[in-house]
Design an enzyme around this catalytic site. Structure first.
Site, PDB file in Angstrom:
ATOM      1  CB  ALA A  61      -0.814   0.105   1.213  1.00 22.40           C
ATOM      2  CE1 TYR A  62       2.950   7.497  -1.787  1.00 29.22           C
ATOM      3  CE2 TYR A  62       1.303   8.175  -0.186  1.00 29.22           C
ATOM      4  CZ  TYR A  62       2.317   8.524  -0.702  1.00 29.22           C
ATOM      5  OH  TYR A  62       3.012   9.792  -0.747  1.00 29.22           O
ATOM      6  CE1 TYR A 126      -3.020   4.127   3.465  1.00 31.68           C
ATOM      7  CE2 TYR A 126      -4.588   4.688   5.547  1.00 31.68           C
ATOM      8  CZ  TYR A 126      -3.804   3.748   4.726  1.00 31.68           C
ATOM      9  OH  TYR A 126      -3.572   2.386   5.339  1.00 31.68           O
TER      10      TYR A 126
HETATM   11  N1  LIG Z   1       0.266   1.259   9.257  1.00 31.20           N
HETATM   12  C1  LIG Z   1      -0.839   1.096   9.824  1.00 31.20           C
HETATM   13  O1  LIG Z   1      -1.035   1.683  10.964  1.00 31.20           O
HETATM   14  C2  LIG Z   1      -1.943   0.674   9.211  1.00 31.20           C
HETATM   15  C3  LIG Z   1      -3.221   0.789   9.756  1.00 31.20           C
HETATM   16  C4  LIG Z   1      -4.249   0.283   8.975  1.00 31.20           C
HETATM   17  C5  LIG Z   1      -4.004  -0.379   7.725  1.00 31.20           C
HETATM   18  N2  LIG Z   1      -2.972  -0.657   7.365  1.00 31.20           N
HETATM   19  C6  LIG Z   1      -2.859  -1.200   6.022  1.00 31.20           C
HETATM   20  O2  LIG Z   1      -1.911  -2.427   6.365  1.00 31.20           O
HETATM   21  C7  LIG Z   1      -0.993  -2.746   5.170  1.00 31.20           C
HETATM   22  C8  LIG Z   1       0.561  -2.761   5.451  1.00 31.20           C
HETATM   23  O3  LIG Z   1       0.851  -1.633   5.751  1.00 31.20           O
HETATM   24  P1  LIG Z   1       2.317  -1.291   6.292  1.00 31.20           P
HETATM   25  O4  LIG Z   1       2.093  -0.176   7.628  1.00 31.20           O
HETATM   26  O5  LIG Z   1       2.840  -2.656   6.504  1.00 31.20           O
HETATM   27  O6  LIG Z   1       3.047  -0.577   5.331  1.00 31.20           O
HETATM   28  P2  LIG Z   1       4.455  -0.198   4.710  1.00 31.20           P
HETATM   29  O7  LIG Z   1       5.125  -0.589   5.744  1.00 31.20           O
HETATM   30  O8  LIG Z   1       4.298   1.177   4.150  1.00 31.20           O
HETATM   31  O9  LIG Z   1       4.828  -1.354   3.621  1.00 31.20           O
HETATM   32  C9  LIG Z   1       4.209  -0.921   2.265  1.00 31.20           C
HETATM   33  C10 LIG Z   1       4.625  -2.084   1.208  1.00 31.20           C
HETATM   34  O10 LIG Z   1       3.736  -1.902   0.066  1.00 31.20           O
HETATM   35  C11 LIG Z   1       4.832  -2.110  -1.039  1.00 31.20           C
HETATM   36  N3  LIG Z   1       4.473  -1.239  -2.065  1.00 31.20           N
HETATM   37  C12 LIG Z   1       4.134   0.209  -2.210  1.00 31.20           C
HETATM   38  N4  LIG Z   1       4.239   0.478  -3.570  1.00 31.20           N
HETATM   39  C13 LIG Z   1       4.281  -0.617  -4.144  1.00 31.20           C
HETATM   40  C14 LIG Z   1       3.948  -0.709  -5.536  1.00 31.20           C
HETATM   41  N5  LIG Z   1       3.645   0.176  -6.589  1.00 31.20           N
HETATM   42  N6  LIG Z   1       4.080  -2.188  -6.072  1.00 31.20           N
HETATM   43  C15 LIG Z   1       4.344  -3.110  -5.068  1.00 31.20           C
HETATM   44  N7  LIG Z   1       4.475  -2.990  -3.745  1.00 31.20           N
HETATM   45  C16 LIG Z   1       4.417  -1.723  -3.311  1.00 31.20           C
HETATM   46  C17 LIG Z   1       6.273  -1.695  -0.271  1.00 31.20           C
HETATM   47  O11 LIG Z   1       7.174  -2.261  -1.169  1.00 31.20           O
HETATM   48  P3  LIG Z   1       8.585  -1.540  -1.293  1.00 31.20           P
HETATM   49  O12 LIG Z   1       9.484  -1.606  -0.194  1.00 31.20           O
HETATM   50  O13 LIG Z   1       9.283  -2.052  -2.420  1.00 31.20           O
HETATM   51  O14 LIG Z   1       8.133   0.174  -1.553  1.00 31.20           O
HETATM   52  C18 LIG Z   1       6.183  -2.152   1.112  1.00 31.20           C
HETATM   53  O15 LIG Z   1       6.397  -3.639   1.032  1.00 31.20           O
HETATM   54  C19 LIG Z   1      -1.593  -1.674   4.086  1.00 31.20           C
HETATM   55  O16 LIG Z   1      -2.398  -2.250   3.344  1.00 31.20           O
HETATM   56  C20 LIG Z   1      -2.215  -0.538   4.986  1.00 31.20           C
HETATM   57  O17 LIG Z   1      -2.934   0.250   4.372  1.00 31.20           O
HETATM   58  C21 LIG Z   1      -1.678   0.064   7.951  1.00 31.20           C
END
Ligand SMILES: NC(=O)c1ccc[n+]([C@@H]2O[C@H](COP(=O)([O-])OP(=O)(O)OC[C@H]3O[C@@H](n4cnc5c(N)ncnc54)[C@H](OP(=O)(O)O)[C@@H]3O)[C@@H](O)[C@H]2O)c1
Length: 288
Positions: A61-62, A126
């Site tokens: 995700a972004y 977002y």
């Molecule tokens: N963090 C929170 O508090 C939170 C809360 C609610 C829901 N979520 C959801 O939980 C999920 C995981 O979140 P997270 O915090 O672990 O995210 P994160 O640490 O920001 O990691 C994002 C991942 O997405 C990949 N990615 C980004 N752009 C991409 C693209 N164009 N093609 C392929 N891969 C891409 C990145 O790969 P690269 O390393 O190669 O860029 C990375 O592996 C997401 O769906 C997010 O919306 C998160």
């Protein structure tokens, strides 16, 4: 052995999901933006077809919530088009898609925890892009599970716990908002639950909420972090979110009701305070 394609394998949640699934003897192939850019349909089609998985888990995700306000095109490409591309690839390989979504699809005006079918009304770009991604998956005809979570923290990413710990090393006082309510959720707990969901899967297309138990404000969460990680020389000061004036609005109430997944899968995660203690044990910060 079930084959799992893991998109977002380098992210905070993705790293823990990959480790847990490999430990549970699933055959996992890691995908990230370098080897499969999910915004490019042809790359997704090729990458997924070459592996022909039983499941695709989308942790990609972004996630930069404030930057998303100005980077709208990129945010939509990853969170909406990316989800749609994975759904289309899932159809062509007959894979089941497990997609991670967010509490930010809601506006936070409700006074009680949000259930899956409550009205969606994202306050920021977002949240809007994540909602569009959910809808793209639902409308695609793919076999899917959407898991909404919130307040994630884990060893391998920028998150609230790690930020408070870093700030506590250099500051005597940290201001934290006391008018936004969430359930902090440990990525490892969510990762184990995803593995359990796959093992108990019933192939229905559903959306579920899944966070650790209980709820709190960011302010109370910060106080607990300081206590658990023994940084009590730093004082946490409550402020209102208006004072922070961040580019993206956040919901005041981000608490998700987890009863549906408990009913259908008998899955319920430990209380957030217990999860925080486990995180502290896992990363060993309390030793300092
Ligand atoms: N963090 C929170 O508090 C939170 C809360 C609610 C829901 N979520 C959801 O939980 C999920 C995981 O979140 P997270 O915090 O672990 O995210 P994160 O640490 O920001 O990691 C994002 C991942 O997405 C990949 N990615 C980004 N752009 C991409 C693209 N164009 N093609 C392929 N891969 C891409 C990145 O790969 P690269 O390393 O190669 O860029 C990375 O592996 C997401 O769906 C997010 O919306 C998160």
């Amino acid at each position: 052995m079930l084959k799992i394609a893991l998109a977002g394998s380098t992210g905070m949640l993705g790293i823990d999901v990959g480790a847990v699934l490999k430990g549970a003897n699933f055959q996992v192939r890691n995908f990230n933006s370098k080897n499969m850019d999910i915004t490019v349909a042809s790359q997704v089609e090729t990458g997924i077809k070459a592996f022909n998985p039983d499941y695709i888990i989308n942790c990609a995700a972004y996630t930069r919530v404030d930057l998303a306000e100005t980077e709208k095109v990129k945010t939509d490409a990853v969170n909406n088009t990316g989800a749609k591309n994975l759904a289309e690839a899932a159809i062509s390989t007959g894979s089941r898609l497990i997609h991670i979504s967010t509490d930010y699809v809601f506006d936070g005006k409700k006074k009680t925890p949000y259930t899956e079918d409550d009205e969606k009304n994202p306050l920021n770009e977002y949240g809007l892009s994540k909602l569009k991604g959910e809808e793209a998956i639902k409308n695609s005809g793919a076999s899917y599970l959407i898991i909404r979570t919130g307040g994630l923290y884990g060893k391998n990413g920028n998150n609230f716990v790690n930020t408070i710990l870093k700030l506590a090393d250099s500051r005597k006082k940290i201001e934290v908002v006391n008018d936004q309510f969430i359930t902090p959720t440990y990525t490892k707990d969510l990762a184990y639950a995803l593995s359990e969901i796959i093992m108990k899967d019933n192939s229905k297309n559903e959306t579920y909420h899944l966070t650790n138990g209980g709820h709190t404000s960011w302010y109370e969460f910060a106080i607990e972090i300081i206590k658990v990680f023994k940084r009590t020389n730093t004082e946490i000061i409550p402020i209102s979110s208006d004072k922070l004036n961040r580019p993206a609005k956040r919901p005041h109430n981000s608490i998700l009701d987890n009863s549906k997944i408990k009913e259908d899968f008998s899955i319920s995660l430990r209380h957030w305070k217990d999860a925080l203690k486990k995180y502290c044990n896992d990363i060993g910060y309390f030793i300092r």
